[in-house]
Design a protein around this motif. Structure first.
Motif, PDB file in Angstrom:
ATOM      1  N   SER A 175       0.867  -1.174   0.000  1.00 22.30           N
ATOM      2  CA  SER A 175       0.000   0.000   0.000  1.00 22.30           C
ATOM      3  C   SER A 175       0.902   1.221   0.000  1.00 22.30           C
ATOM      4  CB  SER A 175      -0.916   0.002   1.234  1.00 22.30           C
ATOM      5  OG  SER A 175      -1.644   1.218   1.305  1.00 22.30           O
ATOM      6  N   PRO A 176       1.126   1.851  -1.175  1.00 18.73           N
ATOM      7  CA  PRO A 176       2.042   2.988  -1.247  1.00 18.73           C
ATOM      8  C   PRO A 176       1.300   4.325  -1.198  1.00 18.73           C
ATOM      9  CG  PRO A 176       1.627   2.181  -3.452  1.00 18.73           C
ATOM     10  CD  PRO A 176       0.754   1.370  -2.521  1.00 18.73           C
ATOM     11  N   ARG A 177       1.981   5.349  -0.748  1.00 19.41           N
ATOM     12  CA  ARG A 177       1.467   6.718  -0.808  1.00 19.41           C
ATOM     13  C   ARG A 177       2.652   7.652  -1.059  1.00 19.41           C
ATOM     14  NH1 ARG A 177      -3.417   9.301   0.669  1.00 19.41           N
ATOM     15  NH2 ARG A 177      -4.225   7.164   0.498  1.00 19.41           N
ATOM     16  N   THR A 178       2.491   8.553  -2.015  1.00 22.41           N
ATOM     17  CA  THR A 178       3.556   9.483  -2.410  1.00 22.41           C
ATOM     18  C   THR A 178       3.109  10.914  -2.150  1.00 22.41           C
ATOM     19  OG1 THR A 178       4.352   7.976  -4.126  1.00 22.41           O
ATOM     20  CG2 THR A 178       5.005  10.278  -4.330  1.00 22.41           C
ATOM     21  N   MET A 179       4.055  11.736  -1.717  1.00 23.41           N
ATOM     22  CA  MET A 179       3.784  13.150  -1.493  1.00 23.41           C
ATOM     23  C   MET A 179       5.040  13.952  -1.832  1.00 23.41           C
ATOM     24  SD  MET A 179       2.757  15.098   2.080  1.00 23.41           S
ATOM     25  CE  MET A 179       1.437  13.933   2.426  1.00 23.41           C
ATOM     26  N   SER A 180       4.860  15.082  -2.476  1.00 24.17           N
ATOM     27  CA  SER A 180       5.976  15.983  -2.740  1.00 24.17           C
ATOM     28  C   SER A 180       6.180  16.909  -1.542  1.00 24.17           C
ATOM     29  CB  SER A 180       5.709  16.823  -3.991  1.00 24.17           C
ATOM     30  OG  SER A 180       4.653  17.744  -3.754  1.00 24.17           O
ATOM     31  N   TYR A 181       7.365  17.497  -1.463  1.00 26.28           N
ATOM     32  CA  TYR A 181       7.621  18.449  -0.380  1.00 26.28           C
ATOM     33  C   TYR A 181       6.687  19.646  -0.497  1.00 26.28           C
ATOM     34  CZ  TYR A 181      10.003  21.702   2.720  1.00 26.28           C
ATOM     35  OH  TYR A 181      10.282  22.599   3.721  1.00 26.28           O
TER      36      TYR A 181
END
Length: 215
Positions: free
Chosen positions: A188-194
């Protein structure tokens, strides 16, 4: 929890905790955030995306297949280990923050395989273990579920690449593939930019101040 069949969901809170850990490192230290859930296998991946670049550039990816700590501590520790101690890369610098993207992958549904093709590209990550036929040394390696689909690999190409990743440089034949001890798992992945992280936390100055983090 993370090594059984129960599905665990990654959220923005997990990724935000990674940015908080890294910001805390640059500002003198921060405490791990309390996150719901028990110990879980996980990976933290840092990438940089330059303006106009089609693909991000990997800056660190480290995790664990064996849960050791409560989830909040694990996310905190592997965020820093991935950012600062991945020996393939130089440590991430504070000047890179604006270009950073972070992905947290919580791993679950680990299942032993009876055959090296018994998995689905894009759905399953893989762990391989084998004894090197040349040196009798134990070898192992893993790929997260997104790797094979991102690279456009077939099942054979992915497994052969894993064998190389494990450090084996001899000929790869079917005899070796069928001898592999393999485990598949889901993520279960989750990506976020700074940039998204800053926007998300701009309304929480009290939280940032309490944890010694720059606003």
């Amino acid at each position: 929890m993370g090594r059984g069949g129960e599905r665990v969901e990654c959220t923005e809170e997990h990724v935000a905790a990674c940015f908080e850990a890294l910001l805390g490192h640059f500002s003198g230290g921060s405490r791990p955030r309390d996150l719901p859930g028990g110990a879980c296998a996980l990976f933290v991946t840092w990438e940089t995306r330059s303006h106009g670049a089609a693909q991000p550039r990997l800056r660190g990816c480290i995790g664990t297949l064996e849960p050791r700590w409560p989830l909040g501590k694990a996310v905190h520790e592997y965020a820093l280990t991935s950012a600062l101690r991945d020996r393939r890369f130089s440590p991430i610098r504070e000047q890179e923050l604006a270009h950073l993207e972070c992905t947290v992958s919580l791993l679950t549904a680990f299942e032993d395989l009876q055959h090296w093709q018994d998995w689905q590209v894009g759905r399953h990550g893989l762990i391989i273990d084998f004894t090197c036929p040349q040196t009798s040394a134990a070898r192992s390696a893993t790929y997260l579920p997104e790797v094979a689909s991102r690279e456009g690999w077939s099942k054979m190409e992915c497994v052969d690449s894993l064998i190389r990743k494990a450090g084996y440089h001899g000929p790869i034949k079917e005899e070796l593939r069928v001898s592999l001890r393999m485990t598949r798992y889901q993520s279960s992945p989750r990506t976020m930019s700074y940039r998204d992280y800053v926007s998300r936390t701009s309304g929480r100055p009290a939280f940032m101040e309490a944890n010694g983090l720059p606003n």
